[in-house]
Design a protein around this motif. Structure first.
Motif, PDB file in Angstrom:
ATOM      1  N   ALA A 236     -23.123 -10.268  -4.897  1.00  0.00           N
ATOM      2  CA  ALA A 236     -23.669 -10.153  -3.536  1.00  0.00           C
ATOM      3  C   ALA A 236     -22.546 -10.247  -2.501  1.00  0.00           C
ATOM      4  CB  ALA A 236     -24.694 -11.271  -3.312  1.00  0.00           C
ATOM      5  N   ARG A 237     -21.454 -11.023  -2.805  1.00  0.00           N
ATOM      6  CA  ARG A 237     -20.367 -11.227  -1.832  1.00  0.00           C
ATOM      7  C   ARG A 237     -19.478 -10.002  -1.662  1.00  0.00           C
ATOM      8  NH1 ARG A 237     -18.238 -16.964  -3.856  1.00  0.00           N
ATOM      9  NH2 ARG A 237     -20.204 -18.054  -3.616  1.00  0.00           N
ATOM     10  N   ASP A 238     -19.366  -9.155  -2.709  1.00  0.00           N
ATOM     11  CA  ASP A 238     -18.532  -7.942  -2.672  1.00  0.00           C
ATOM     12  C   ASP A 238     -17.063  -8.265  -2.319  1.00  0.00           C
ATOM     13  OD1 ASP A 238     -18.095  -5.266  -3.076  1.00  0.00           O
ATOM     14  OD2 ASP A 238     -18.405  -4.738  -0.962  1.00  0.00           O
ATOM     15  N   GLY A 239     -16.498  -9.267  -2.988  1.00  0.00           N
ATOM     16  CA  GLY A 239     -15.106  -9.666  -2.737  1.00  0.00           C
ATOM     17  C   GLY A 239     -14.187  -9.163  -3.847  1.00  0.00           C
TER      18      GLY A 239
ATOM     19  N   GLU B  81     -24.393 -14.248  -7.522  1.00  0.00           N
ATOM     20  CA  GLU B  81     -23.821 -14.696  -6.237  1.00  0.00           C
ATOM     21  C   GLU B  81     -22.570 -13.900  -5.899  1.00  0.00           C
ATOM     22  OE1 GLU B  81     -22.967 -18.850  -6.499  1.00  0.00           O
ATOM     23  OE2 GLU B  81     -25.042 -19.387  -6.962  1.00  0.00           O
ATOM     24  N   LEU B  82     -21.721 -13.716  -6.885  1.00  0.00           N
ATOM     25  CA  LEU B  82     -20.451 -13.021  -6.636  1.00  0.00           C
ATOM     26  C   LEU B  82     -20.656 -11.533  -6.356  1.00  0.00           C
ATOM     27  CD1 LEU B  82     -18.184 -14.720  -9.315  1.00  0.00           C
ATOM     28  CD2 LEU B  82     -18.132 -15.107  -6.871  1.00  0.00           C
TER      29      LEU B  82
ATOM     30  N   THR C 233     -10.058 -17.820  -5.897  1.00  0.00           N
ATOM     31  CA  THR C 233     -10.501 -17.279  -4.599  1.00  0.00           C
ATOM     32  C   THR C 233     -12.022 -17.273  -4.480  1.00  0.00           C
ATOM     33  OG1 THR C 233     -10.380 -15.070  -5.536  1.00  0.00           O
ATOM     34  CG2 THR C 233      -8.450 -15.840  -4.317  1.00  0.00           C
ATOM     35  N   GLU C 234     -12.684 -17.102  -5.606  1.00  0.00           N
ATOM     36  CA  GLU C 234     -14.149 -17.091  -5.556  1.00  0.00           C
ATOM     37  C   GLU C 234     -14.699 -17.865  -6.741  1.00  0.00           C
ATOM     38  OE1 GLU C 234     -16.014 -13.160  -4.325  1.00  0.00           O
ATOM     39  OE2 GLU C 234     -14.108 -12.500  -5.136  1.00  0.00           O
ATOM     40  N   ARG C 235     -15.888 -18.462  -6.524  1.00  0.00           N
ATOM     41  CA  ARG C 235     -16.573 -19.105  -7.641  1.00  0.00           C
ATOM     42  C   ARG C 235     -18.065 -18.987  -7.418  1.00  0.00           C
ATOM     43  NH1 ARG C 235     -14.159 -24.898  -6.313  1.00  0.00           N
ATOM     44  NH2 ARG C 235     -12.654 -23.539  -5.352  1.00  0.00           N
ATOM     45  N   GLY C 236     -18.794 -18.957  -8.517  1.00  0.00           N
ATOM     46  CA  GLY C 236     -20.243 -18.855  -8.411  1.00  0.00           C
ATOM     47  C   GLY C 236     -20.807 -18.136  -9.612  1.00  0.00           C
TER      48      GLY C 236
END
Length: 1488
Positions: free
Chosen positions: A838-841, A835-836, A828-831
């Motif tokens: 900062a996304r707050d996912g 970076e991650l 679902t997420e990569r980085g």
């Protein structure tokens, strides 16, 4: 026939007399054959034999090239003799031409018969062919030829008749022909002698490469058919016990590398045949127009439609694959069997002729000797054929087993994970052990399917000839026996199932008892579990007793069957017509035929049940071998940078994969390894791959071998890897460093150590891509940090490699180049970390879940410790060894004592022990019943011989009713004796079983803990399962058969001696020969059996290991090495099995020869004494002699089996002599009723050691603990914490000093008196299968109210109340149907129930969650407020928690141990201010 005789007469020029004159040959005192017969038939037979065999033999040699043999003296001699024979024959031809020319010119008046020209010409051409064949054999590497030996033998036998004829005739014939014949005969004898010798091995043969080649390859034909070539090994086995190094290499055609690929290839062909029509169905769409095809939609649709309705295809046939692989070789056995079946009926027919000869006083005496010689030759030939048949069967069975084991092993390495889950490890191992064995057993008997009916038909044919329709009465009895035995077999099977169920339950419980023996000893529960095991054992013995009664009925029917058949046949025969006289010929020939008939009728039910079992096995194997395999093309090994799966991983980067439990992290790694089924997309991996699974896979090998994993050993790189993976401290602890043997599944390593070894293996391989499945979860926080920094991280040894790391460790994430977040199988997420964040996912949520846990883990320091192989006897074995700086040699590193293969003869004391276990009176009664049965049997046959000698008056025997009545009564008494001895032996066996099992169980439970540590549980389970089963079922039946054959042999000898007393001269030397052969054989056979059984378990162990680590083996690409290893182990096992089957054949040939000699001498002396001997007595004597051969062979087989199996008694009894603990209870106990009342513990100068050869593990401990005090015991690994507790419970006895509890020296108490009055909550919560109540109170000493109260206090009441069976809730094996926390609470409930004044906690909360931990602590604080509590802490934060809890209410003291001595003893705060050892430990753990 007349035409043929006339043709021969024309050739011989002797028209008036026929070629064979029976008056001259048979009915005279000095027989001879006519000249014509000698010159034609006797010359042509060997020629015909060779010309028929030559083409077939030529083709065989052409296809079996073994390399050529250099010209040797033997070969030169064979060739020279062959040419000389050719010259002699041609000399005869030329002489005939010369004679004819003389006749034509009128110089000679005698006419020349054409035979003088035809026969020498034929013979000359045949001799030339023989010489050429000899040379061709040399070129094809044949060292000894059976075809040529048989040719020379036939030629010599035919020439011997002529030779005798020429000697007894006056010299009236041609001198030249006499001379050439004598030269020819001499050369034939030389050729026969030369062909019996073996030539040197061929050049470049495979056998010459072997270190210890099997002598069979170079043995001569005679040596091979008589199995003489194994004599050297048997002599060695007689002189000293055989060892592994004495065994020969397997023949190349029996090895796995030759046998397995043949079966695998044929099985794959079978699978392809099935798949071909399938593929046609799937991929034959209607041709679409060109435009449509570009889009591809219609093609796709039609494919899907066809796939939805697949045609039903046949299953691939494993049976056909096996037939093609082993059928051609096995067909040879069928040929042998047909010959043997026919020869079997020669004996009774020669017996008929012998009785006729005795009756006919006018018959010339040479006929009797001729029959005797014929009987001897036929029985010897039958022996050789039968043993060759068995040899072919057993070798086929051996190859079949090798092929099946190899095929199953190869399949296990490529089977897909979905298919793998359908079978348990145990089931797949069973395919190898049980199912392969069933095929092996069946192969020996499979020919009986057609052979038994053939034998029955032939026997009935000869019986009909002998007795006419009366035989149908006997057949009716036999037919009736079949359903009776069918019913018995069905019932026995039911009992067998019930017995197996009881046995499984008993072994399961025994397994649990042995695994949890430490807990049993700590709680003093041994007696309760002894009673539980005994109760199951009793139900097992009850079933055994029923089966024994059934077995007695079955034995009764089969032993009485031949007698009942004979009785009914003879009764009908004499009753239907009073003129039917039962003479010796009819009676004893019929008896001999009935004895033959008994075997196929006994065998058929057995063969059919064996076939049913094998068909079930075939189905199971077929299902397994048809399982879906991993897709070979699911991962492309391409030269691309990194790998892709909707994500591109750059070369040399560190990728962290995170996600909740079950989000698909491990599946991602499996996909990269090609372990998953690929549905779509592509996976490409650059370079080699190394894989570290989540659950470490450890081999049963040394630590070094586990790390190196078949790679080349590079010392500097190895040391760097070991250091980086934090294994150096462990190597210090392990008794033999990296040479320490690691037990099965890594039993003597802790979880963290196993994971570090698994990681070290991957790092050592030095691959391009590393897939790491959460390897840091099993190690403690600071070790994890060390490994990350030194191995995985940006500065680690793998810094230039591509690393995919699945982890829950949040502290490592900032250092990753790329983070992949997985939710429900998708990325679902990569980085990067920043970076991650900062996304707050999903990643941020993941962080919140695990942040608290991470901090707690960081607080707890790690003191790396070694788990022992019997639960966590933490550091028990190592404390003394680290202290003593033991020399690091391999012997010290052996953790277990292997099961020793005993050597030498079984002592007589073992037999006496077994007899005592049965009961001496019952043993004597059984022997007496055996004697009665055989005496009645013998007397009934003697009575029959008297009956046949009764005079015939007016065409009938007057006293036949009386004879018949007595004969029947003797039969009835025989039956009663059989039934009684069957029952007495079986009951005796059960009594012995009960006694031996009970005493072994008691002795094992009385053994100290050290015994269980050094004895693998497998050895003990083996005693309770395999050895006990042998004592239960096998030994009683072997004793029955042994006694039966022994009395048969003695009875036969007695009858033969009564009939022909002259045999007394011959029986003693033959008896001595028999005895020596038997002793020779038993010594070697026993040891070969032991070697074979010792080498069998490594095959299954290795397979088990491979199944558990298949994904690792595939990831590292080590399949070939493991296949070679498995094949090597199978071959190693067959290396011991092959000589044992040949030794059986060696024995049978020699024993049957002894038996055949007895038959010959019985017949010979009967012929010599025919004037004084009645036909009845002679018939009796020879019919017994004919049975003797089989009885002799069976007697040796049974005596060997008895010796091999009675070893079980020896092994069961050996635990009587091992060391035992102190008495459980003293008769005169002086303890006060409520002791201990205060809980004072006074330790004075205490010290103990684990083994005599070690230094003290604990020494000079002097400390006084007052009642009610709470004490924490801490120290580094090997400091002696656990040792002190074990000393308190007297698991290990003190070497010095004393421990007093409430003023009583514990060394003076019985062990149960001590252990039942102090309580421990162990580190591992051990539960046993059984009810929950039994797990709390096995002695039923507390009321239900007290149990419920304990459950309430241990916070389990609501859980147990919610269970359907409440307190009777059935716990599974090891308590696996309860969670770990619940199991720990059950252990707390046990402690609450006993409520003793002293409680020991062995880090009882290390393995539970925070909530359960708090529950346990609060309960202990309230319920054990006035008790003395000792806590062993492996982690220091436990002590700090306790300090915070107890400081408010009472004193909390800490006892610090260092190197086995007391270093400090005070409150934690005082110890920290002193800045001693405790302070340093707290600082290392980050607690101060």
């Amino acid at each position: 026939m007349l035409n043929e005789l006339l043709c021969l007469s024309v050739i011989c020029h002797l028209i008036p007399p026929p070629p064979q004159d029976w008056n001259r040959t048979w009915h005279v005192g000095n027989p001879d054959l006519t000249q014509c017969f000698q010159n034609t038939v006797l010359v042509w037979v060997p020629c015909l034999y060779l010309w028929v065999c030559a083409p077939i033999y030529f083709l065989y040699l052409k296809s079996h090239d073994r390399g050529y043999i250099c010209m040797t003296h033997l070969n030169r001699a064979k060739t020279a003799v062959g040419f000389l024979l050719w010259i002699v024959c041609w000399a005869d031809v030329f002489y005939s031409f010369w004679e004819r020319s003389q006749h034509d010119s009128g110089a000679s008046s005698s006419t020349q018969a054409p035979v003088n020209l035809v026969s020498p010409t034929m013979l000359g051409i045949t001799m030339l062919l023989a010489t050429l064949l000899t040379q061709y054999e040399r070129l094809k590497g044949v060292q000894s030829s059976g075809v040529m030996l048989n040719f020379w033998l036939v030629a010599v036998l035919c020439a011997t008749v002529t030779f005798r004829s020429k000697i007894i005739q006056p010299l009236t014939v041609c001198v030249f022909r006499y001379t050439t014949f004598y030269i020819y005969y001499t050369l034939l004898l030389i050729s026969l002698l030369l062909s019996a010798l073996s030539d040197q091995p061929p050049l470049f043969s495979e056998a010459s490469k072997d270190a210890n080649p099997c002598p069979e390859i170079g043995a001569s034909f005679l040596s091979r058919i008589s199995f003489w070539w194994i004599t050297g090994l048997i002599v060695t086995g007689y002189k000293r016990p055989l060892e592994q190094k004495d065994l020969w290499c397997l023949n190349s055609e029996d090895r796995s590398q030759r046998v397995v690929p043949q079966l695998v290839r044929r099985w794959n062909n079978e699978c392809l045949k099935v798949k071909r029509p399938e593929e046609k169905t799937l991929y034959s769409p209607k041709k679409a127009p060109r435009g449509e095809r570009k889009e591809g939609v219609p093609v796709e649709e039609s494919e899907i439609l066809i796939m939805k309705t697949p045609q039903k295809t046949r299953e691939p046939s494993l049976f056909w694959a096996l037939c093609l692989t082993f059928g051609p070789y096995f067909l040879i056995s069928s040929l042998y069997k047909i010959i043997q079946d026919i020869l079997m009926f020669v004996g009774p027919n020669i017996l008929r002729l012998l009785i006729q000869f005795v009756n006919d006083s006018s018959a010339p005496s040479w006929q009797g000797y001729f029959y005797t010689a014929l009987l001897f030759v036929c029985t010897c030939f039958q022996t050789l054929i039968l043993q060759k048949y068995f040899h072919v069967c057993f070798v086929t069975g051996m190859r079949l087993r090798t092929a099946i084991v190899g095929a199953v092993y190869r399949k296990a390495l490529v089977i897909s994970n979905a298919a793998r889950r359908t079978s348990t490890v145990g089931e797949i191992v069973n395919l190898m052990s049980v199912d392969a064995q069933r095929f092996m057993d069946l192969i020996t008997y499979i020919n009986m399917i057609w052979s038994a009916p053939l034998q029955v038909i032939l026997a009935l044919y000869f019986l009909w000839q002998n007795l006419g329709p009366s035989v149908l009465a006997g057949v009716a009895v036999m037919v009736l026996m079949v359903p009776i035995n069918g019913v018995i077999a069905m019932k026995t099977k039911t009992y067998q199932v019930a017995q197996m169920k009881s046995k499984d339950n008993r072994i399961k419980l025994m397994n649990e008892v042995l695994n949890g023996i430490k807990v049993l000893k700590l709680y003093a529960w041994e007696l309760a579990f002894k009673d539980k095991v005994s109760a199951i054992r009793e139900s097992e013995l009850r079933v055994l007793k029923k089966a024994a009664y059934l077995g007695a009925i079955s034995t009764f029917t089969w032993v009485c069957a031949p007698f009942l058949v004979a009785l009914s046949t003879f009764t009908v025969y004499v009753m239907i017509d009073e003129r039917n006289v039962l003479d010796a010929q009819k009676a004893f020939v019929s008896l001999a035929l009935f004895n033959i008939l008994r075997f196929p009728l006994n065998m058929l039910p057995m063969v059919i049940s064996s076939m049913v079992q094998a068909s079930v096995s075939m189905k199971r194997l077929c299902v397994f071998l048809s399982h879906e395999e991993l897709q070979e093309d699911s991962v492309e090994r391409m030269a691309v940078a990194g790998c892709e799966l909707s994500v591109r991983i750059p070369d040399g980067s560190l990728v962290a994969v995170v996600g909740h439990v079950g989000s698909g992290k491990s599946s991602l790694l499996s996909a990269l390894l090609g372990e998953m089924e690929k549905l779509e997309g592509s996976v490409s991996v650059k370079g080699s791959v190394a894989y570290v699974p989540q659950q470490a896979w450890i081999q049963n090998a040394t630590l070094k071998d586990n790390i190196v994993f078949g790679q080349e050993r590079k010392e500097s790189w190895y040391h760097r890897v070991v250091e980086a993976c934090a294994l150096l401290p462990d190597l210090e602890i392990l008794p033999a460093g990296d040479g320490t043997e690691i037990g099965e599944k890594g039993v003597n390593l802790s979880g963290g150590q196993k994971q570090r070894v698994s990681l070290a293996r991957a790092v050592y391989c030095d691959c391009a891509v590393y897939l790491l499945d959460d390897p840091l979860s099993a190690v403690d926080a600071h070790v994890g940090k060390h490994i990350f920094e030194k191995v995985v991280g940006p500065q680690g040894v793998l810094k230039d490699r591509t690393r995919v790391l699945v982890t829950h460790g949040l502290s490592f994430l900032p250092q990753a180049d790329l983070i992949l977040v997985m939710v429900e199988g998708e990325i679902t997420e990569r980085g990067s970390y920043l970076e991650l964040m900062a996304r707050d996912g999903a990643f941020a949520e993941f962080l919140r879940t695990y942040a608290n846990k991470e901090q707690e883990d960081d607080e707890s320091g790690d003191i790396c410790y070694l788990h022992h192989h019997h639960h966590q006897l933490a550091t028990v074995r190592t404390e003394g060894e680290v202290l003593g700086k033991k020399a690091k040699n391999a012997e010290v590193g052996r953790i277990t004592e292997a099961d020793k293969a005993n050597t030498g003869r079984v002592k007589l004391s073992v037999f006496w022990e077994y007899m005592k276990a049965i009961g001496v009176v019952l043993s004597c009664v059984s022997i007496f019943l055996f004697f009665s049965h055989h005496f009645a049997s013998l007397f009934s046959n003697y009575w029959l011989s008297l009956w046949t000698d009764d005079p015939v008056v007016n065409g009938t025997q007057p006293s036949r009713e009386m004879r018949l009545g007595v004969y029947g009564a003797l039969g009835a008494s025989q039956g009663i004796a059989v039934f009684c001895y069957s029952i007495s032996v079986s009951i005796g066996g059960i009594l012995a079983s009960r006694y031996l099992h009970q005493s072994m169980l008691y002795n094992v439970l009385r053994s100290p803990m050290s015994f269980f540590e050094r004895t693998p549980s497998g050895n003990l389970v083996n005693r309770f399962s395999k050895e006990t089963d042998t004592i239960d079922s096998i030994i009683p039946s072997i004793i029955k058969m042994f006694m039966g054959s022994m009395f048969n042999v003695v009875g036969s000898c007695v009858v033969i001696l009564i009939a022909t007393p002259l045999v007394a001269i011959i029986i003693p030397p033959l008896g001595i020969l028999y005895f020596f052969v038997q002793r020779f054989y038993v010594a070697s056979s026993r040891q070969l059996k032991r070697l074979e059984s010792v080498s069998r378990s490594p095959v299954y162990t290795h397979f088990n290991e491979t199944l558990l680590g298949a994904s690792v083996i595939r990831a590292f690409g080590e399949q070939e090495r493991f296949i070679r290893e498995s094949d090597g182990r199978v071959d190693h096992n067959q290396k011991a099995y092959y000589p044992s089957i040949v030794a059986n054949r060696w024995l049978a040939v020699r024993l049957e020869f002894v038996g055949n000699c007895i038959v010959m001498f019985a017949a010979l002396f009967a012929v010599m004494a025919r004037e004084s001997l009645s036909p009845g007595i002679m018939g009796l004597s020879i019919s017994y002699a004919l049975q003797l051969t089989a009885s002799l062979t069976w007697l040796v087989r049974m005596s060997s089996d008895l010796e091999t199996n009675i070893v079980a008694v020896e092994r069961v009894k050996e635990y009587e002599d091992t060391e035992k603990e102190a008495d459980w209870r003293h008769d005169q106990s002086s303890l006060p009723p409520g002791w201990p009342t205060a809980g004072n513990i006074d330790i004075r100068g205490f010290g103990l050691r684990y083994r005599e050869d070690q230094e003290l593990a604990v020494r000079n401990i002097t400390v006084a603990i007052h009642g009610g005090e709470k004490v924490g015991i801490v120290g580094r690994t090997g400091a002696g914490k656990s040792s002190l507790t074990l000393g308190l419970f007297r698991i290990i006895e003190a070497c010095e000093g004393e421990i007093h509890i409430d003023g009583v020296n514990i060394a003076t108490l019985g062990l149960h008196e001590l252990r039942s009055r102090i309580t421990i909550i162990p580190q591992d919560p051990v539960l046993f299968s059984g009810s929950l109540r039994m797990n709390l109170d096995p002695f039923d000493g507390y009321s239900d109210e007290e149990v419920w109260r304990a459950l309430e206090l241990s916070h389990l009441k609501s859980f147990v109340s919610g269970l359907p069976d409440k307190l009777n809730h059935e716990c599974s094996e090891g308590g696996e149907n309860l969670s770990l926390g619940q199991r720990q609470l059950v252990c707390l409930a046990r402690a609450l129930l006993r409520k003793t004044k002293i409680l020991v906690l062995d880090e009882a909360t290390a393995a539970v969650d925070l909530e359960t931990d708090n529950l346990i602590q609060s309960t202990i604080r309230t319920q054990f407020d006035d008790c003395t509590v000792l806590t062993i802490a492996h982690r220091l934060n436990t002590i700090m928690d306790y300090t915070r809890l107890y400081m408010k209410t009472q004193t909390y003291l800490v006892l610090v141990l260092d190197k086995g001595e007391m270093a400090e003893f005070d409150s934690p705060s005082t110890l920290i201010t002193k800045r001693g050892i405790f302070y340093k430990m707290a600082k290392d753990s980050g607690l101060v």
